[in-house]
Design a protein around this motif. Structure first.
Motif, short mmCIF file in Angstrom:
data_model
loop_
_atom_site.label_atom_id
_atom_site.label_comp_id
_atom_site.label_asym_id
_atom_site.label_seq_id
_atom_site.Cartn_x
_atom_site.Cartn_y
_atom_site.Cartn_z
N GLY A 71 32.66 35.60 45.54
CA GLY A 71 31.35 34.98 45.69
C GLY A 71 31.17 34.17 46.95
O GLY A 71 30.19 33.45 47.09
N ASN A 72 32.11 34.29 47.89
CA ASN A 72 32.04 33.50 49.11
C ASN A 72 32.33 34.37 50.32
O ASN A 72 33.39 34.29 50.91
N PRO A 73 31.39 35.26 50.70
CA PRO A 73 31.65 36.14 51.83
C PRO A 73 31.77 35.35 53.14
O PRO A 73 31.13 34.31 53.28
N PRO A 74 32.64 35.78 54.05
CA PRO A 74 33.36 37.05 54.07
C PRO A 74 34.74 36.97 53.39
O PRO A 74 35.49 37.93 53.46
N LEU A 75 35.08 35.83 52.78
CA LEU A 75 36.40 35.69 52.18
C LEU A 75 36.55 36.62 50.99
O LEU A 75 37.53 37.36 50.90
N SER A 76 35.63 36.59 50.06
CA SER A 76 35.62 37.54 48.96
C SER A 76 34.24 37.57 48.34
O SER A 76 33.59 36.53 48.20
N THR A 77 33.81 38.77 48.00
CA THR A 77 32.50 38.95 47.39
C THR A 77 32.51 40.27 46.64
O THR A 77 33.46 41.05 46.76
N TYR A 78 31.47 40.52 45.88
CA TYR A 78 31.40 41.80 45.18
C TYR A 78 30.77 42.86 46.08
O TYR A 78 29.83 42.58 46.83
N ALA A 79 31.32 44.05 46.01
CA ALA A 79 30.84 45.17 46.82
C ALA A 79 29.48 45.64 46.32
O ALA A 79 28.91 45.09 45.38
N THR A 80 28.98 46.68 46.94
CA THR A 80 27.65 47.20 46.59
C THR A 80 27.59 47.78 45.19
O THR A 80 26.50 47.98 44.65
#
Length: 311
Positions: A71-80
């Motif tokens: 939930g904190n791009p660009p560190l980690s997030t959900y893809a499309t």
């Protein structure tokens, strides 16, 4: 002067324009697909595997299970696809897993829950922007991999080009995040300036992340001072802001982010060795650059270095 600001109807037109532009740039600037065809990979490292204590028990045979908070791009997030986790932390986890000759398993976890999950053996390690602190070192081991960096970002077409030290912020209108290290640093710099006879700053707080950047675009604020990683992402996505200076998140002490493992488990030295192998072979830098985080590179990974002191 401190001002807390919310959404203004006057910004509505700019708001829609920025959102449209940001959506287009995400597609062209970063790979958020679940396939991650361009993900950087590496060969296994005999030295890293050897450095893992024989007493360390992995969650699953042949796998490296990593906990992280999406939930904190660009560190980690959900893809499309809205279910696959992607980002810098995942890429680094993949490289560490490759180095150890293991298959990567990513376990999404709420930030508040990672300490208990790690201690209970739900995952082998956490890679989720965890800063090394002396308090955390009482319960966990650390292998450093990135600078904990805060950044000053300004309008990309503006005349402001450098903020490196306290005097550079005198008289500016600066947005920051309440109750954070960045707010603490900003207010300390302002106090130092005022004591030296310089103009005070105007601190602004925004509840809405999008409106924060509209304030910069409109000239309502001069700069945003916040977590560099997320701001670097936004700058590349929409092209509306630019980096003009960085400060350690532990200012005046240098702070670093680290892979977190259970205290005394015997995993940290092997992970540190893997990270240093990745630094040496260039894969580490490739992943940082892939997510626009090159400024946060470290020269050498360390096991349990001095952390931020207890407050």
């Amino acid at each position: 002067m401190i001002r807390k600001t919310g959404f203004s109807a006057a910004f509505a037109g700019i708001f829609l324009t920025v959102l449209a532009g940001a959506g287009h740039a995400v597609d062209g600037g970063f790979d958020l697909s679940p396939e991650q065809k361009d993900r950087v990979r590496t060969e296994k490292s005999a030295s890293a595997i050897e450095a893992i204590s024989k007493s360390f028990k992995f969650v699953d045979d042949g796998k490296l299970t990593i906990g992280l908070a999406p939930g904190n791009p660009p560190l980690s997030t959900y893809a499309t696809d809205a279910k696959t986790v992607v980002g810098y932390d995942v890429d680094l986890a993949q490289l560490v897993a490759d180095s150890l000759g293991r298959e990567l398993v990513v376990v999404p976890v709420a930030w508040a829950d990672w300490p208990l999950g790690l201690q209970s053996g739900k995952f082998d390690a956490v890679i989720s922007n965890v800063t090394v602190t002396e308090q955390r070192k009482e319960k966990f081991d650390f292998s450093t991999y990135r600078k904990d960096e805060l950044g000053f970002y300004v309008k990309s077409s503006g005349s402001l080009t450098s903020i490196k030290e306290p005097k550079d912020i005198a008289g500016l209108k600066i947005i920051t995040d309440p109750g954070t290290n960045q707010e603490k640093i900003l207010l300390a710099w302002d106090k130092q300036n005022v004591n030296n006879g310089l103009k005070p700053i105007e601190v602004q707080y925004y509840d809405d992340e999008a409106v924060k950047y509209l304030a910069i675009e409109s000239g309502r604020a001069d700069a945003v001072f916040s977590v560099n990683a997320t701001q670097a992402y936004k700058a590349k996505v929409n092209g509306k802001t630019k980096l003009v200076g960085t400060v350690s998140g532990g200012w005046p002490i240098t702070a670093e982010v680290a892979v977190t493992t259970r205290k005394g488990s015997g995993a940290a030295e092997g992970i540190t060795q893997a990270l240093n192998d990745l630094i040496a072979n260039g894969k580490y830098k490739q992943v940082l650059d892939r997510w626009n985080l090159g400024s946060e590179a470290i020269d050498k990974a360390a096991t349990n270095p001095p952390g931020l002191p207890n407050s």
